[in-house]
Design a protein around this motif. Structure first.
Motif, short mmCIF file in Angstrom:
data_model
loop_
_atom_site.label_atom_id
_atom_site.label_comp_id
_atom_site.label_asym_id
_atom_site.label_seq_id
_atom_site.Cartn_x
_atom_site.Cartn_y
_atom_site.Cartn_z
N LEU A 153 14.14 99.85 -25.47
CA LEU A 153 13.11 98.93 -24.99
C LEU A 153 13.13 97.64 -25.80
CD1 LEU A 153 9.99 101.18 -24.32
CD2 LEU A 153 11.46 100.08 -22.62
N SER A 154 13.39 97.74 -27.10
CA SER A 154 13.51 96.55 -27.93
C SER A 154 14.66 95.67 -27.43
CB SER A 154 13.73 96.93 -29.39
OG SER A 154 12.66 97.70 -29.89
N PHE A 155 15.81 96.29 -27.17
CA PHE A 155 16.95 95.52 -26.68
C PHE A 155 16.69 94.97 -25.28
CE2 PHE A 155 19.23 98.15 -29.91
CZ PHE A 155 19.60 97.08 -30.72
N TYR A 156 15.94 95.71 -24.49
CA TYR A 156 15.51 95.22 -23.18
C TYR A 156 14.75 93.90 -23.34
CZ TYR A 156 12.62 95.20 -18.88
OH TYR A 156 11.97 94.85 -17.73
N ALA A 157 13.82 93.86 -24.28
CA ALA A 157 13.04 92.65 -24.51
C ALA A 157 13.91 91.53 -25.07
CB ALA A 157 11.88 92.95 -25.47
N MET A 158 14.80 91.85 -25.99
CA MET A 158 15.71 90.83 -26.55
C MET A 158 16.63 90.24 -25.50
SD MET A 158 17.11 92.48 -30.10
CE MET A 158 16.15 93.78 -30.87
N ASN A 159 16.95 91.04 -24.50
CA ASN A 159 17.95 90.69 -23.49
C ASN A 159 17.32 90.06 -22.25
OD1 ASN A 159 20.74 90.67 -22.78
ND2 ASN A 159 20.45 92.46 -21.47
N LYS A 169 26.86 103.89 -28.25
CA LYS A 169 27.90 104.44 -29.11
C LYS A 169 29.29 103.88 -28.79
CE LYS A 169 25.61 108.80 -30.31
NZ LYS A 169 25.58 108.59 -31.77
N SER A 170 29.40 103.08 -27.73
CA SER A 170 30.68 102.45 -27.41
C SER A 170 30.85 101.18 -28.25
CB SER A 170 30.75 102.09 -25.93
OG SER A 170 29.86 101.03 -25.63
N ARG A 171 32.07 100.75 -28.44
CA ARG A 171 32.31 99.52 -29.21
C ARG A 171 31.65 98.32 -28.53
NH1 ARG A 171 35.85 97.65 -33.20
NH2 ARG A 171 35.19 95.53 -33.67
N GLU A 172 31.78 98.26 -27.22
CA GLU A 172 31.16 97.16 -26.48
C GLU A 172 29.65 97.18 -26.64
OE1 GLU A 172 30.76 95.53 -21.85
OE2 GLU A 172 31.87 97.37 -22.29
N GLY A 173 29.05 98.37 -26.52
CA GLY A 173 27.60 98.48 -26.64
C GLY A 173 27.11 98.15 -28.03
N ARG A 174 27.85 98.59 -29.04
CA ARG A 174 27.48 98.28 -30.42
C ARG A 174 27.52 96.78 -30.66
NH1 ARG A 174 31.48 99.98 -35.13
NH2 ARG A 174 32.40 98.00 -34.46
N ASP A 175 28.61 96.14 -30.23
CA ASP A 175 28.76 94.70 -30.46
C ASP A 175 27.69 93.90 -29.73
OD1 ASP A 175 30.96 95.31 -31.98
OD2 ASP A 175 32.44 94.65 -30.50
N GLU A 176 27.33 94.32 -28.53
CA GLU A 176 26.31 93.59 -27.77
C GLU A 176 24.95 93.72 -28.44
OE1 GLU A 176 24.41 91.37 -24.72
OE2 GLU A 176 26.40 91.44 -25.59
N ARG A 177 24.62 94.90 -28.95
CA ARG A 177 23.33 95.08 -29.61
C ARG A 177 23.28 94.32 -30.93
NH1 ARG A 177 24.36 99.11 -26.26
NH2 ARG A 177 22.65 100.23 -25.21
N VAL A 178 24.38 94.30 -31.67
CA VAL A 178 24.43 93.50 -32.91
C VAL A 178 24.24 92.02 -32.58
CG1 VAL A 178 25.95 92.71 -34.76
CG2 VAL A 178 25.78 95.15 -34.24
N ARG A 179 24.88 91.56 -31.52
CA ARG A 179 24.76 90.16 -31.11
C ARG A 179 23.30 89.81 -30.78
NH1 ARG A 179 24.08 87.04 -26.96
NH2 ARG A 179 23.87 88.78 -25.51
N LEU A 180 22.63 90.70 -30.06
CA LEU A 180 21.24 90.44 -29.69
C LEU A 180 20.34 90.40 -30.92
CD1 LEU A 180 20.93 92.70 -26.51
CD2 LEU A 180 20.67 90.20 -26.59
N LEU A 181 20.56 91.30 -31.88
CA LEU A 181 19.76 91.29 -33.10
C LEU A 181 19.96 89.99 -33.88
CD1 LEU A 181 20.40 94.97 -34.21
CD2 LEU A 181 18.16 94.02 -33.66
N GLN A 182 21.20 89.56 -34.01
CA GLN A 182 21.46 88.32 -34.75
C GLN A 182 20.90 87.11 -34.01
OE1 GLN A 182 25.74 88.83 -35.22
NE2 GLN A 182 25.46 89.53 -37.31
N LYS A 183 21.03 87.11 -32.69
CA LYS A 183 20.48 86.02 -31.88
C LYS A 183 18.97 85.93 -32.03
CE LYS A 183 20.13 84.45 -27.07
NZ LYS A 183 20.48 84.76 -25.65
N PRO A 187 19.08 88.82 -39.99
CA PRO A 187 20.33 88.43 -40.63
C PRO A 187 21.22 89.61 -41.04
CG PRO A 187 18.55 88.36 -42.23
CD PRO A 187 17.92 88.72 -40.90
N ASP A 188 22.50 89.34 -41.15
CA ASP A 188 23.48 90.24 -41.78
C ASP A 188 23.59 91.60 -41.11
OD1 ASP A 188 23.73 88.22 -43.73
OD2 ASP A 188 22.12 89.08 -44.92
N VAL A 189 23.32 91.67 -39.82
CA VAL A 189 23.39 92.97 -39.14
C VAL A 189 24.82 93.46 -39.07
CG1 VAL A 189 22.80 94.25 -37.06
CG2 VAL A 189 21.37 92.33 -37.78
N GLU A 190 25.73 92.57 -38.74
CA GLU A 190 27.13 92.99 -38.60
C GLU A 190 27.66 93.57 -39.89
OE1 GLU A 190 31.22 91.25 -36.54
OE2 GLU A 190 29.61 89.88 -37.09
#
Length: 247
Positions: A153-159, A169-183, A187-190
């Protein structure tokens, strides 16, 4: 509260993993962030930083009777997330089910809680020790600063009020969630995710704890939304806990 004290306030996010809790603490006004794990819920609820709000990815407020589809907030969360992300929201067990020691006992207790009460997933059963420990310490007063959240739900709101399509758990999913957190300012999530070694704590646990922390900030600022909507009263458990999920 002075402006200086307010600027030093922490918010926190917590996600359970096999051996304990992944914790992220954040001072949004300074950008300071701390990350750690703790073994037990007592340490989670007594962090030395004394966060103003802690978002926990765990059920707060179990119903007396289990219902097909779970609590109203569980159902509302699934409706927002849709298929397939809605499947990440599991139905809360009945309060009496928390005392079960075996899966068979948990099934029996849950089904006995009401005329239409369902069984219990294995995933939910494995969460019972954490659910039980948290339930024993939650009070209506404590719920003012400790809130139930759900990372998807948090990522839903960020997105932009849209679910993240890729699995976490997929590489694509992990990278997209990290991108949303940083956006969205964390800081420094990656780097934090890259530092996770193989073991009980997974990269997805670390990412989810960051998402819970982001929602905790929104709750503190008064910009968070919830399931059910705030235009509707949240049902309360027999222990007086509001059954709601924030994002």
């Amino acid at each position: 509260m002075t402006d200086e004290a307010s600027s030093a306030e922490w918010v926190a996010g917590a996600d359970g993993f096999r051996d304990g809790w992944a914790i992220v603490l954040w001072q949004p006004t300074t950008g300071t962030i701390r990350r750690r794990t703790v073994d037990a819920v007592e340490a989670l609820l007594d962090l030395p930083e004394a966060p103003a709000v802690t978002g926990i990815d765990m059920v707060i407020g179990c119903p007396e009777q289990a219902e097909p589809g779970g609590r109203a907030c569980d159902q509302a969360a699934r409706k927002l997330l849709g298929h397939p992300r809605g499947a990440s929201v599991f139905s809360a067990p009945a309060y009496d089910t928390l005392q079960a020691d075996t899966y068979e006992e948990a099934l029996r207790r849950n089904r006995a809680s009401g005329p239409d009460a369902p069984g219990l997933s294995k995933q939910a059963f494995h969460l019972l020790p954490k659910l039980r420990a948290l339930a024993a310490r939650m009070t209506p007063q404590r719920q003012q600063r400790v809130r139930e959240v759900h990372p998807e739900l948090s990522f839903y709101a960020m997105n932009g009020d849209a679910p993240v399509e890729a699995k976490k758990k997929s590489r694509e999913g992990r990278d997209e969630r990290v991108r949303l957190l940083q956006k969205n300012g964390i800081p420094d999530v990656e780097e934090a995710v890259a530092a996770v070694a193989e073991g009980a704590l997974g990269a997805d646990d670390v990412i989810d704890a960051h998402a819970a922390c982001w929602t905790a900030r929104r709750i503190r600022e008064g910009t968070a939304e919830r399931c059910p909507p705030e235009t509707e009263p949240a049902p309360e458990s027999a222990q007086g806990l509001r059954m709601e999920i924030w994002r």
